[in-house]
Design a protein around this motif. Structure first.
Motif, PDB file in Angstrom:
ATOM      1  N   GLU A  93      18.725 124.182  59.367  1.00  0.00           N
ATOM      2  CA  GLU A  93      17.549 123.818  58.562  1.00  0.00           C
ATOM      3  C   GLU A  93      16.474 124.889  58.688  1.00  0.00           C
ATOM      4  N   ASP A  94      16.321 125.455  59.878  1.00  0.00           N
ATOM      5  CA  ASP A  94      15.388 126.565  60.055  1.00  0.00           C
ATOM      6  C   ASP A  94      15.871 127.791  59.278  1.00  0.00           C
ATOM      7  N   VAL A  95      17.180 128.008  59.288  1.00  0.00           N
ATOM      8  CA  VAL A  95      17.743 129.112  58.511  1.00  0.00           C
ATOM      9  C   VAL A  95      17.388 128.966  57.035  1.00  0.00           C
ATOM     10  N   LEU A  96      17.587 127.766  56.483  1.00  0.00           N
ATOM     11  CA  LEU A  96      17.312 127.549  55.058  1.00  0.00           C
ATOM     12  C   LEU A  96      15.831 127.710  54.729  1.00  0.00           C
ATOM     13  N   THR A  97      14.989 127.249  55.638  1.00  0.00           N
ATOM     14  CA  THR A  97      13.545 127.370  55.415  1.00  0.00           C
ATOM     15  C   THR A  97      13.108 128.828  55.352  1.00  0.00           C
ATOM     16  N   ASN A  98      13.804 129.683  56.102  1.00  0.00           N
ATOM     17  CA  ASN A  98      13.433 131.093  56.193  1.00  0.00           C
ATOM     18  C   ASN A  98      14.575 131.996  55.717  1.00  0.00           C
ATOM     19  N   ILE A  99      15.263 131.563  54.668  1.00  0.00           N
ATOM     20  CA  ILE A  99      16.483 132.238  54.230  1.00  0.00           C
ATOM     21  C   ILE A  99      16.229 133.699  53.850  1.00  0.00           C
ATOM     22  N   GLY A 100      15.048 133.993  53.352  1.00  0.00           N
ATOM     23  CA  GLY A 100      14.741 135.368  52.967  1.00  0.00           C
ATOM     24  C   GLY A 100      14.762 136.338  54.131  1.00  0.00           C
ATOM     25  N   ASP A 101      14.520 135.842  55.343  1.00  0.00           N
ATOM     26  CA  ASP A 101      14.504 136.719  56.522  1.00  0.00           C
ATOM     27  C   ASP A 101      15.888 137.244  56.864  1.00  0.00           C
ATOM     28  N   THR A 102      16.947 136.602  56.345  1.00  0.00           N
ATOM     29  CA  THR A 102      18.302 137.007  56.692  1.00  0.00           C
ATOM     30  C   THR A 102      18.845 138.075  55.738  1.00  0.00           C
ATOM     31  N   VAL A 103      18.169 138.285  54.623  1.00  0.00           N
ATOM     32  CA  VAL A 103      18.659 139.221  53.603  1.00  0.00           C
ATOM     33  C   VAL A 103      18.375 140.658  54.037  1.00  0.00           C
ATOM     34  N   HIS A 104      19.345 141.526  53.849  1.00  0.00           N
ATOM     35  CA  HIS A 104      19.220 142.904  54.323  1.00  0.00           C
ATOM     36  C   HIS A 104      18.067 143.614  53.613  1.00  0.00           C
ATOM     37  N   PRO A 105      17.210 144.305  54.383  1.00  0.00           N
ATOM     38  CA  PRO A 105      16.049 144.974  53.775  1.00  0.00           C
ATOM     39  C   PRO A 105      16.434 146.141  52.878  1.00  0.00           C
ATOM     40  N   GLY A 106      17.677 146.622  52.963  1.00  0.00           N
ATOM     41  CA  GLY A 106      18.104 147.730  52.135  1.00  0.00           C
ATOM     42  C   GLY A 106      18.375 147.351  50.686  1.00  0.00           C
ATOM     43  N   LEU A 107      18.429 146.057  50.401  1.00  0.00           N
ATOM     44  CA  LEU A 107      18.665 145.610  49.027  1.00  0.00           C
ATOM     45  C   LEU A 107      17.400 145.768  48.178  1.00  0.00           C
ATOM     46  N   SER A 108      17.602 145.884  46.885  1.00  0.00           N
ATOM     47  CA  SER A 108      16.451 145.914  45.973  1.00  0.00           C
ATOM     48  C   SER A 108      15.831 144.530  45.896  1.00  0.00           C
ATOM     49  N   GLU A 109      14.614 144.449  45.371  1.00  0.00           N
ATOM     50  CA  GLU A 109      13.946 143.154  45.257  1.00  0.00           C
ATOM     51  C   GLU A 109      14.757 142.192  44.401  1.00  0.00           C
ATOM     52  N   GLU A 110      15.344 142.717  43.337  1.00  0.00           N
ATOM     53  CA  GLU A 110      16.160 141.872  42.465  1.00  0.00           C
ATOM     54  C   GLU A 110      17.388 141.345  43.216  1.00  0.00           C
ATOM     55  N   GLN A 111      18.023 142.216  43.986  1.00  0.00           N
ATOM     56  CA  GLN A 111      19.186 141.802  44.763  1.00  0.00           C
ATOM     57  C   GLN A 111      18.803 140.774  45.829  1.00  0.00           C
ATOM     58  N   LYS A 112      17.661 140.983  46.463  1.00  0.00           N
ATOM     59  CA  LYS A 112      17.184 140.033  47.473  1.00  0.00           C
ATOM     60  C   LYS A 112      16.965 138.654  46.868  1.00  0.00           C
ATOM     61  N   GLN A 113      16.300 138.615  45.730  1.00  0.00           N
ATOM     62  CA  GLN A 113      16.030 137.338  45.069  1.00  0.00           C
ATOM     63  C   GLN A 113      17.320 136.640  44.662  1.00  0.00           C
ATOM     64  N   GLU A 114      18.288 137.423  44.178  1.00  0.00           N
ATOM     65  CA  GLU A 114      19.573 136.860  43.788  1.00  0.00           C
ATOM     66  C   GLU A 114      20.312 136.300  45.001  1.00  0.00           C
ATOM     67  N   GLU A 115      20.263 137.033  46.114  1.00  0.00           N
ATOM     68  CA  GLU A 115      20.927 136.578  47.342  1.00  0.00           C
ATOM     69  C   GLU A 115      20.305 135.286  47.846  1.00  0.00           C
ATOM     70  N   VAL A 116      18.992 135.231  47.875  1.00  0.00           N
ATOM     71  CA  VAL A 116      18.289 134.023  48.322  1.00  0.00           C
ATOM     72  C   VAL A 116      18.643 132.839  47.434  1.00  0.00           C
ATOM     73  N   ALA A 117      18.659 133.059  46.123  1.00  0.00           N
ATOM     74  CA  ALA A 117      18.979 131.978  45.185  1.00  0.00           C
ATOM     75  C   ALA A 117      20.406 131.485  45.385  1.00  0.00           C
ATOM     76  N   ASN A 118      21.355 132.407  45.561  1.00  0.00           N
ATOM     77  CA  ASN A 118      22.753 132.017  45.741  1.00  0.00           C
ATOM     78  C   ASN A 118      22.964 131.253  47.049  1.00  0.00           C
ATOM     79  N   LEU A 119      22.378 131.754  48.133  1.00  0.00           N
ATOM     80  CA  LEU A 119      22.535 131.089  49.429  1.00  0.00           C
ATOM     81  C   LEU A 119      21.870 129.714  49.422  1.00  0.00           C
ATOM     82  N   SER A 120      20.684 129.649  48.844  1.00  0.00           N
ATOM     83  CA  SER A 120      19.973 128.363  48.796  1.00  0.00           C
ATOM     84  C   SER A 120      20.769 127.338  47.999  1.00  0.00           C
ATOM     85  N   ALA A 121      21.313 127.758  46.857  1.00  0.00           N
ATOM     86  CA  ALA A 121      22.099 126.833  46.035  1.00  0.00           C
ATOM     87  C   ALA A 121      23.343 126.375  46.774  1.00  0.00           C
TER      88      ALA A 121
END
Length: 208
Positions: A93-121
């Motif tokens: 539950e803590d992971v889901l609340t802060n899911i953006g923190d797990t996304v690699h910083p090397g990704l573009s902003e668009e890729q980060k947003q897509e990753e967060v959306a996919n993982l959250s769904a």
């Protein structure tokens, strides 16, 4: 992230695995705080699917709290014998609340947003219990690496699952959804433990 080098004496991974025993009696000697820091810096590198890192570690050294943990562990004396007890948990539950923190910083902003959306769904489509079990499976990887790192720094351990989870939750003020990988008393050994008794490779390994 660059990690500092250490001059501390450690043993090889092979030696750590071969020498590890489940120890239930420990020398009454505090664990070096820098050793604990180094151990967790190694455990921090544990792999997990999607890099979600659901593991959380609660290091208990307070004597009174260890006594209460021993009671919750049905009187198993290694809990109070050990100078430190690590309660290994998974908190998806803590992971889901802060899911953006797990996304690699090397990704573009668009890729980060897509990753967060996919993982959250994906994880919001699961029950709390099911994603808790998913996170626990990942946390068990870190538990194994933790035991190896502890052994590598010259300490012994004893993985435990025999305890009242509700009582431990209350003692550590943990939410109900948190999952337990186990409890790990650690310290300098005061006995040798039992020699290894394992299945043969033919029993456990199949080549296809």
């Amino acid at each position: 992230m660059m990690r500092k080098t250490t001059t501390e004496q450690t043993i090889s991974v092979q030696e750590a695995i071969e020498s590890r025993r489940s120890i239930r009696k420990f020398i009454q000697q505090p664990i070096d705080q820098q050793h604990l820091q180094n151990i967790f810096e190694l455990v921090q590198l544990s792999p997990s699917a999607w890099n979600l890192q659901p593991w959380r570690f609660h290091v208990v050294t307070d004597v009174n709290l260890k006594k209460k943990l021993e009671e919750a562990a049905y009187g198993q004396k290694q809990v109070t014998s050990a100078p430190a007890v690590i309660v290994v948990t998974s908190d998806m539950e803590d992971v889901l609340t802060n899911i953006g923190d797990t996304v690699h910083p090397g990704l573009s902003e668009e890729q980060k947003q897509e990753e967060v959306a996919n993982l959250s769904a994906f994880f919001n489509g699961m029950s709390v219990e099911d994603r808790g079990q998913w996170g626990l499976n990942q946390t068990n990887i870190a538990f194994g690496i933790l035991m190896t790192a502890v052994q590598g720094y010259g300490y012994a351990s004893n993985p435990m699952l025999g305890f009242d989870q509700d009582k431990v939750r209350d003692l550590l003020n943990l939410p109900k959804y948190v999952q337990f990988a186990g409890i790990l008393p650690i310290g300098k050994p005061d006995d040798e433990g039992y020699p290894h008794h394992r299945f043969t490779l033919e029993k456990i390994v199949k080549f296809h």
